[in-house]
Design a protein around this motif. Structure first.
Motif, PDB file in Angstrom:
ATOM      1  N   HIS B  75      52.803  40.565 124.747  1.00 43.44           N
ATOM      2  CA  HIS B  75      52.072  39.616 125.568  1.00 43.44           C
ATOM      3  C   HIS B  75      50.778  40.276 126.021  1.00 43.44           C
ATOM      4  CE1 HIS B  75      52.010  37.069 129.503  1.00 43.44           C
ATOM      5  NE2 HIS B  75      51.265  36.548 128.558  1.00 43.44           N
ATOM      6  N   LEU B 158      63.506  38.597 125.312  1.00 45.22           N
ATOM      7  CA  LEU B 158      62.763  39.524 126.168  1.00 45.22           C
ATOM      8  C   LEU B 158      61.295  39.136 126.324  1.00 45.22           C
ATOM      9  CD1 LEU B 158      64.201  42.951 125.007  1.00 45.22           C
ATOM     10  CD2 LEU B 158      64.896  41.591 126.942  1.00 45.22           C
ATOM     11  N   VAL B 159      60.675  38.615 125.262  1.00 42.74           N
ATOM     12  CA  VAL B 159      59.233  38.364 125.313  1.00 42.74           C
ATOM     13  C   VAL B 159      58.922  36.874 125.454  1.00 42.74           C
ATOM     14  CG1 VAL B 159      57.040  38.932 124.225  1.00 42.74           C
ATOM     15  CG2 VAL B 159      58.999  40.352 123.801  1.00 42.74           C
ATOM     16  N   PRO B 184      61.485  39.008 130.612  1.00 45.36           N
ATOM     17  CA  PRO B 184      61.004  40.133 131.427  1.00 45.36           C
ATOM     18  C   PRO B 184      59.862  40.943 130.830  1.00 45.36           C
ATOM     19  CG  PRO B 184      63.138  40.616 130.473  1.00 45.36           C
ATOM     20  CD  PRO B 184      62.876  39.184 130.207  1.00 45.36           C
ATOM     21  N   LEU B 185      59.663  40.922 129.513  1.00 41.02           N
ATOM     22  CA  LEU B 185      58.588  41.747 128.966  1.00 41.02           C
ATOM     23  C   LEU B 185      57.234  41.040 128.995  1.00 41.02           C
ATOM     24  CD1 LEU B 185      60.228  43.717 126.039  1.00 41.02           C
ATOM     25  CD2 LEU B 185      59.688  44.480 128.310  1.00 41.02           C
ATOM     26  N   GLN B 186      57.181  39.819 129.555  1.00 39.43           N
ATOM     27  CA  GLN B 186      55.873  39.209 129.773  1.00 39.43           C
ATOM     28  C   GLN B 186      55.201  39.938 130.928  1.00 39.43           C
ATOM     29  OE1 GLN B 186      56.471  35.002 130.275  1.00 39.43           O
ATOM     30  NE2 GLN B 186      57.011  34.726 128.127  1.00 39.43           N
ATOM     31  N   LYS B 187      53.874  40.008 130.869  1.00 38.05           N
ATOM     32  CA  LYS B 187      53.181  40.942 131.748  1.00 38.05           C
ATOM     33  C   LYS B 187      53.076  40.470 133.195  1.00 38.05           C
ATOM     34  CE  LYS B 187      52.465  44.243 128.871  1.00 38.05           C
ATOM     35  NZ  LYS B 187      52.860  45.628 129.077  1.00 38.05           N
ATOM     36  N   HIS B 189      55.483  39.869 135.017  1.00 41.30           N
ATOM     37  CA  HIS B 189      56.580  40.526 135.720  1.00 41.30           C
ATOM     38  C   HIS B 189      56.269  42.002 135.849  1.00 41.30           C
ATOM     39  CE1 HIS B 189      58.766  36.847 135.227  1.00 41.30           C
ATOM     40  NE2 HIS B 189      58.635  36.909 133.919  1.00 41.30           N
ATOM     41  N   LYS B 190      56.009  42.448 137.082  1.00 44.35           N
ATOM     42  CA  LYS B 190      55.681  43.856 137.302  1.00 44.35           C
ATOM     43  C   LYS B 190      56.952  44.590 137.693  1.00 44.35           C
ATOM     44  CE  LYS B 190      51.131  43.252 137.307  1.00 44.35           C
ATOM     45  NZ  LYS B 190      50.453  43.445 136.042  1.00 44.35           N
ATOM     46  N   LEU B 191      56.991  45.878 137.336  1.00 39.75           N
ATOM     47  CA  LEU B 191      58.086  46.706 137.818  1.00 39.75           C
ATOM     48  C   LEU B 191      57.836  47.015 139.286  1.00 39.75           C
ATOM     49  CD1 LEU B 191      58.920  49.497 135.259  1.00 39.75           C
ATOM     50  CD2 LEU B 191      60.325  47.605 135.961  1.00 39.75           C
ATOM     51  N   HIS B 194      55.599  50.309 140.957  1.00 38.39           N
ATOM     52  CA  HIS B 194      54.894  50.508 139.726  1.00 38.39           C
ATOM     53  C   HIS B 194      53.964  51.694 139.802  1.00 38.39           C
ATOM     54  CE1 HIS B 194      53.335  48.200 136.034  1.00 38.39           C
ATOM     55  NE2 HIS B 194      54.476  48.783 135.812  1.00 38.39           N
ATOM     56  N   PHE B 196      53.280  55.121 140.437  1.00 37.10           N
ATOM     57  CA  PHE B 196      54.142  56.287 140.623  1.00 37.10           C
ATOM     58  C   PHE B 196      53.490  57.328 141.517  1.00 37.10           C
ATOM     59  CE2 PHE B 196      51.584  57.377 137.044  1.00 37.10           C
ATOM     60  CZ  PHE B 196      51.426  58.751 137.080  1.00 37.10           C
ATOM     61  N   TYR B 200      55.335  59.597 144.668  1.00 39.49           N
ATOM     62  CA  TYR B 200      55.463  61.032 144.855  1.00 39.49           C
ATOM     63  C   TYR B 200      54.707  61.515 146.082  1.00 39.49           C
ATOM     64  CZ  TYR B 200      57.496  60.878 140.269  1.00 39.49           C
ATOM     65  OH  TYR B 200      58.323  60.590 139.208  1.00 39.49           O
TER      66      TYR B 200
END
Lengths: 378, 217
Positions: B75, B158-159, B184-187, B189-191, B194, B196, B200
């Protein structure tokens, strides 16, 4: 008698993991099957989109608990294709040693699990004993027992430790002798022969069309091995031919799939021994981690529009990674990582192989295809 | 030596690419990919979605492309020239059906380094671009390569790219009761977590908030 659907799984000794096989039975005969996967889908492909190229190796190790090294190597080759890295030759030899030792450990795990599947209990202990030798060798390389995180983009984490070649040669020569013990344990066991011969025929021409690959395909007399037909690593430097089984006219049965894996174990042991002999610089020399002999410098970013892919001969068939560059952080992370799992494609075909056999044959047929659900569900 | 030689693979890839380039709606060339220390050729095809079904049949029948390896859907919501991309990976295995004698299959163990012409194993990569649409869809090749069956199911699951003419489409990796239209692999949807760096820098987690906390319930 009326036909009915029964569910085998998600918790069932036949499944070797967590999935459901719906079976339509007419009395004791299997009429139709339908696999239902996805119970341990972790979304690895999505997670990879927010990790940089070094971090992903760790996730790829965890795709399959029985064959971690082959999966992280499959990823690393695709990442190197994407980033355009040329790997030092010594690193390629070390990788070959690591991958073939892992293939041995994986096949031994399969053999140990397949015995109890069809009523040959004692063999499990024997196979796991030898698997432990391979795990010890791999532990020397990677530092941990199952998830090694061994390859790096551009090379390997560390060189072969002092004395590794000697210990590997010793253990493999011991192992090559002991393979004969397994063969006698299996081939002279009546219950094993009765339950595996003439059960679960898979036709070679069907298998290619269905996307079945690896040992399952070669059991049907098809000479197709990614290591020779799409060569990577240094397999072209070594002297070997892929093992191909002479199956019966009806196709490959469970017994052929057992035979091919035993032959492959012999071959992997031989490949490791050859690689140790031919290693540039000698197997006994040691380079510090990060030395240019074992690790090439690699860029950390891949711009948008670039892509990398690699076919890889996994222990269970052809695994593959496709990576599109240009993700977050100006290309520091991949835009999309796509994984081909050999078992995801093989399980539907294996389920179709059961049609016409008895319910009691299902564990024998399914087990012989060597399912691994970690990689299937990703 | 049982390993195929690089020269014969490259020359037969170029032959195939030249032939495929003459088909309507196809542009084809040979890409040099790297693989550790070696170079390997990949025959790349760019196909228009209208022609895909015809091209697929021709690949299978006329060019002996017999093995479907993987289907990837991507996507690209922010891209100018494509919004959806479908990438097929095929292998031409070059194997023949092994002959039988005395009830036993006799494998053809050829010396791979001597293979020529259409027997040489090759990699193919087919790319199809789709425009801006909420219902991306392309013709199914499930009946040509059965190996594409579960790959297509997974790509839809998934796509969210649909395959016209696919028989028995269903969720394979996600639960069966997943809401319609959730891929879920469409953009969009953010993790969560995100960024990182944020994770930290803030080891205690006092400031940590999911990036989509305002939008997702």
């Amino acid at each position: 008698m009326a036909e009915m659907w029964i569910s085998m799984g998600p918790q069932h000794p036949m499944t070797h993991g967590l999935w459901t096989l719906k079976v339509k039975v007419d009395g004791e005969t299997v009429v139709d099957t339908e696999p239902d996967l996805g119970y341990i889908h972790r979304g690895v492909e999505k997670i990879c989109e927010s990790r940089d190229f070094t971090q992903i190796t760790t996730y790829c190790d965890r795709l399959c608990y029985a064959s971690a090294n082959t999966w992280s190597h499959a990823y690393i080759y695709a990442a190197e294709d994407l980033l355009g890295v040329e790997v030092p030759e010594r690193a390629e030899y070390i990788r070959l040693v690591a991958v073939e030792l892992q293939r041995l450990a994986s096949h031994l795990m399969w053999l140990g699990a397949y015995g109890p599947d069809i009523g040959n209990l004692s063999v499990m202990v024997w196979c796991l004993r030898e698997r432990e030798m391979m795990m010890d060798l791999l532990q020397e390389l990677g530092g941990s027992r199952m998830h090694y995180n061994f390859p790096r983009v551009g090379g390997v984490k560390r060189d072969l430790p002092h004395g590794f070649a000697m210990r590997a040669r010793h253990k493999l020569s011991l192992f090559l002798d002991r393979i004969q013990e397994y063969e006698s344990l299996f081939d002279e066991s009546t219950i094993f022969l009765v339950r595996s011969q003439g059960v679960g025929y898979a036709k070679p021409e069907e298998m290619i069309n269905h996307g079945v690959s690896g040992p399952n395909l070669r059991a049907g007399g098809v000479n197709h091995d990614i290591r020779t037909s799409h060569p990577y690593s240094v397999y072209s430097e070594l002297d070997w031919t892929p093992a191909v089984e002479r199956s019966s006219i009806k196709g490959a049965d469970c017994y052929d799939r057992y035979r091919i894996r035993v032959e492959e174990m012999r071959q992997s042991a031989d490949l490791v021994l050859q690689a140790l002999d031919k290693m540039p610089g000698g197997a006994e020399t040691y380079h510090e981690p990060g030395d240019s002999k074992i690790l090439a410098k690699a860029p950390s970013r891949a711009p948008e529009g670039t892509s990398g892919s690699h076919h890889f001969e996994d222990s269970r068939g052809e695994s593959m990674f496709y990576i599109a560059g240009g993700g977050e952080g100006r290309g520091k992370m991949p835009y999309r990582v796509s994984i081909r799992s050999p078992m995801f494609i093989t399980i539907p075909y294996a389920s179709k192989c059961m049609i016409g056999y008895k319910v009691a044959d299902i564990p024998a047929i399914m087990g012989s295809f060597d399912p691994c659900i970690g990689e299937t569900d990703r | 030596m049982s390993v195929i030689s690089q020269e014969s693979q490259i020359s037969s890839a170029e032959d195939l690419a030249k032939k495929l380039d003459s088909i309507d709606g196809v542009s084809s060339f040979v890409d040099q990919r790297s693989s550790g220390t070696q170079i390997r050729p990949v025959v790349k095809l760019q196909v228009t979605p209208e022609n895909w079904r015809e091209v697929a049949e021709s690949l299978y029948v006329d060019y002996a492309v017999d093995y479907c390896s993987m289907i990837t859907g991507i996507h690209w919501p922010d891209s100018k020239d494509k919004n959806w991309e479908i990438i097929y990976h095929f292998l031409r295995t070059g194997v023949k059906n092994p002959p039988h004698s005395d009830g036993v299959v006799q494998p053809i163990i050829t010396n791979n380094s001597e293979l020529k012409g259409s027997d040489v194993p090759l990699e193919l990569e087919v790319t199809i671009h789709l425009g801006d649409t909420r219902t991306p869809s392309v013709a199914s090749v499930q009946d040509i390569w059965v190996g594409a069956d579960w790959n297509e199911k997974e790509t839809w699951d998934l796509v969210g790219i649909d395959f016209e003419g696919h028989h028995g489409m269903r969720r394979v990796l996600q639960p069966h009761e997943t809401p319609k239209g959730y891929h879920p692999l469409q953009k969009q949807h953010k993790l969560r977590y995100h960024n990182f760096q944020e994770m930290y820098d803030d080891a205690q987690g006092f400031k940590r908030k999911p990036v989509d906390s305002e939008r997702v319930k």
